[in-house]
Enzyme design. Structure first.
Site, PDB file in Angstrom:
ATOM      1  CG  ASN A 132      -1.769   1.266   1.296  1.00  0.00           C
ATOM      2  OD1 ASN A 132      -2.592   1.517   0.433  1.00  0.00           O
ATOM      3  ND2 ASN A 132      -1.548   2.077   2.326  1.00  0.00           N
ATOM      4  CB  THR A 174      -8.842   3.364  -1.153  1.00  0.00           C
ATOM      5  OG1 THR A 174      -9.625   4.299  -1.908  1.00  0.00           O
ATOM      6  CG2 THR A 174      -9.748   2.559  -0.231  1.00  0.00           C
ATOM      7  CG  ASP A 183      -2.283   5.122  -0.989  1.00  0.00           C
ATOM      8  OD1 ASP A 183      -2.408   4.537   0.092  1.00  0.00           O
ATOM      9  OD2 ASP A 183      -2.880   4.780  -2.027  1.00  0.00           O
ATOM     10  CG  ASP A 213       0.661  -3.054   7.357  1.00  0.00           C
ATOM     11  OD1 ASP A 213       0.375  -3.241   8.552  1.00  0.00           O
ATOM     12  OD2 ASP A 213       1.008  -1.947   6.901  1.00  0.00           O
ATOM     13  CG  HIS A 217      -5.430   2.476   4.454  1.00  0.00           C
ATOM     14  ND1 HIS A 217      -5.892   3.757   4.625  1.00  0.00           N
ATOM     15  CD2 HIS A 217      -5.326   1.942   5.698  1.00  0.00           C
ATOM     16  CE1 HIS A 217      -6.057   3.996   5.922  1.00  0.00           C
ATOM     17  NE2 HIS A 217      -5.716   2.907   6.586  1.00  0.00           N
ATOM     18  CD  GLU A 260      -3.324  -3.247  10.075  1.00  0.00           C
ATOM     19  OE1 GLU A 260      -3.164  -2.719  11.181  1.00  0.00           O
ATOM     20  OE2 GLU A 260      -2.646  -2.942   9.074  1.00  0.00           O
TER      21      GLU A 260
END
Length: 472
Positions: A132, A174, A183, A213, A217, A260
């Site tokens: 991510n 996201t 990101d 992880d 997102h 997660e």
């Protein structure tokens, strides 16, 4: 007389001094995960025999990819100004490339040796992966990664350097920068191809599962699109439903993959469940309330507090985040954590994960020996922990019945009529006389050799403070 209505399970009549609280109808996984938090690859390999003998089916590593070298490459878990050893554990959560090996945990060869050890002892490896984001200092990203995605500017979402303000806004969540972490454009096919090469390399060296992880997102198909994306298909690629540029996930049907997905408002848990398992974070929060109070009635810990089927959940008493970040769970004693572990692991449903606290840690010194690399404390092979791990395997497929004393001090998890776990949640001795599903007879528990008697559907015996007993 007391009557409690249980959704989907109907109504159950309760009489003092015990309460039958829940009876399950579905089968669920019977495996157990050890989270070898901040252990080096060499350390995990050296302890693989003990891990296997302690009843763990999986061992989860910390992130294996190339990571930002912080504070001069020091290997402290969390250094303070003036400490002789510098460093922070979270630098391995700051990728600079997606290749195997980093300065905190070991090299690619070390990971290969870990895979060989796991195969020898029939333990499966879960690797913590984090596609991510990159390191906070994204200029530290290696040229190989920039080149693979067609240049540094193509590595991030159009919104990727804009801090998230509202974590419940799915576009921000996201596509935006989380906690200073830029990101990554996970929808870029060039990035997907490069990342999947890393994942398949891990599988070739022995990985048999992945923990994603910050999974919440990474966008789902129904989420808003970043300006650089044409479709949100990362999860289709990561789980092997689709290939990218001729490359697909290896052995997708044999991998344990969970994410997660910390629970909050506007989290699309049901849609994530179509792709991956998820963390039962709300359940962990409620369980810690019960442990703090020493009272089963302090919170609802029968419900998994999640819309996904329990077979798709990973449960914990605490995670590395609740322990190491805000220390939300670090004040709980090892005894309290162990009682919570026995409760989760004896149950039918969810796959429990045991977080390995640092060696030498106390309730005044959470970091203990304060080093990344060494083995955690001895709690992961405490006799009660080993006993309930084995209990879980032995009880596979048996429906659960949860029974608690009216004062909430004692809880019994019965699995069919084959076995029960008895847990004294309180810091005082308890004499019990409660209903059970065990057949009539005398029983001696597997750890303490304590004697219990079952007669006419009632079990009697004595429990020491903050102690668990396994009978079958």
């Amino acid at each position: 007389m007391k009557k409690i209505a249980l959704p989907l399970l109907g109504s159950i009549i309760l009489t003092a001094p015990f309460n039958i609280l829940a009876q399950s109808k579905k089968s669920a996984p019977d495996e157990v995960i050890l989270h070898a938090w901040s252990w080096s690859f060499d350390t995990i390999a050296a302890n693989m025999k003990l891990i296997a003998e302690s009843g763990y089916d999986y061992v989860q590593t910390s992130p294996a990819q190339a990571s930002f070298i912080g504070e001069g490459g020091g290997k402290a878990l969390f250094s303070q100004p003036g400490d002789s050893i510098t460093g922070k554990w979270y630098y391995y959560y700051q990728p600079i490339d997606w290749t195997i090996g980093n300065y905190l945990l070991g090299t690619r060869d070390d990971f290969k040796a870990l895979g060989d050890s796991a195969l020898k002892y029939n333990v499966k490896i879960i690797v913590d992966v984090l596609p991510n984001h990159t390191a906070v200092d994204h200029t530290a990203v290696l040229p190989t990664l920039d080149n693979a995605v067609g240049g540094h500017e193509n590595l991030f979402h159009a919104n990727g350097l804009t801090p998230i303000i509202d974590y419940n806004d799915r576009f921000e969540c996201t596509t935006g920068e989380m906690g200073g972490l830029p990101d990554v454009n996970t929808e870029n096919p060039d990035f997907q191809y490069y990342y999947m090469q890393y994942v398949n390399d891990l599988i070739n060296l022995g990985a048999r599962g992945f923990r994603y992880d910050t999974a919440k997102h990474i966008g789902l198909p129904s989420d808003p699109l970043d300006a650089k994306a044409t479709r949100n298909n990362f999860w289709d690629i990561a789980t092997g439903r689709e290939g990218v540029k001729g490359l697909s996930l290896m052995m997708p049907d044999s991998l344990f993959i969970y994410g997660e997905v910390l629970q909050d408002r506007n989290v699309k848990e049901a849609e994530y469940a179509e792709y991956i398992g998820q963390t039962a974070s709300s359940m962990g929060h409620e369980l810690r309330k019960v442990l703090e109070d020493g009272n089963f009635n302090a919170a609802d810990i029968i419900s998994w507090h999640h819309p996904a089927d329990p077979s798709l959940l990973v449960s914990w008493v605490e995670s590395h985040d609740t322990y190491a970040n805000a220390h939300e769970s670090a004040h709980l004693t090892d005894d309290q954590i162990r009682m919570g572990w026995v409760y989760l692991t004896a149950r039918q449903g969810a796959t429990p994960l045991f977080f390995s606290r640092p060696a030498g840690s106390t309730r005044d010194n959470y970091w203990g020996n304060n080093l990344v690399g060494p083995r955690g404390n001895d709690e992961f092979f405490h006799p009660e922990v080993v006993a309930v791990n084995n209990f879980r395997h032995a009880m596979a497929g048996e429906n659960e019945t949860i029974i608690a004393s009216n004062d909430g001090a004692v809880v019994e998890i019965a699995r069919g009529d084959k076995g029960v776990a008895l847990i004294n949640l309180s810091d005082k001795p308890q004499k019990i006389k409660i209903e059970t599903t065990l057949p009539q007879g005398n029983y001696i528990d597997k750890v303490h050799n304590s004697k219990f008697n079952v007669k006419n559907g009632t079990i009697t015996g004595s429990l020491s403070p903050l102690t668990s007993y396994l009978l079958y």
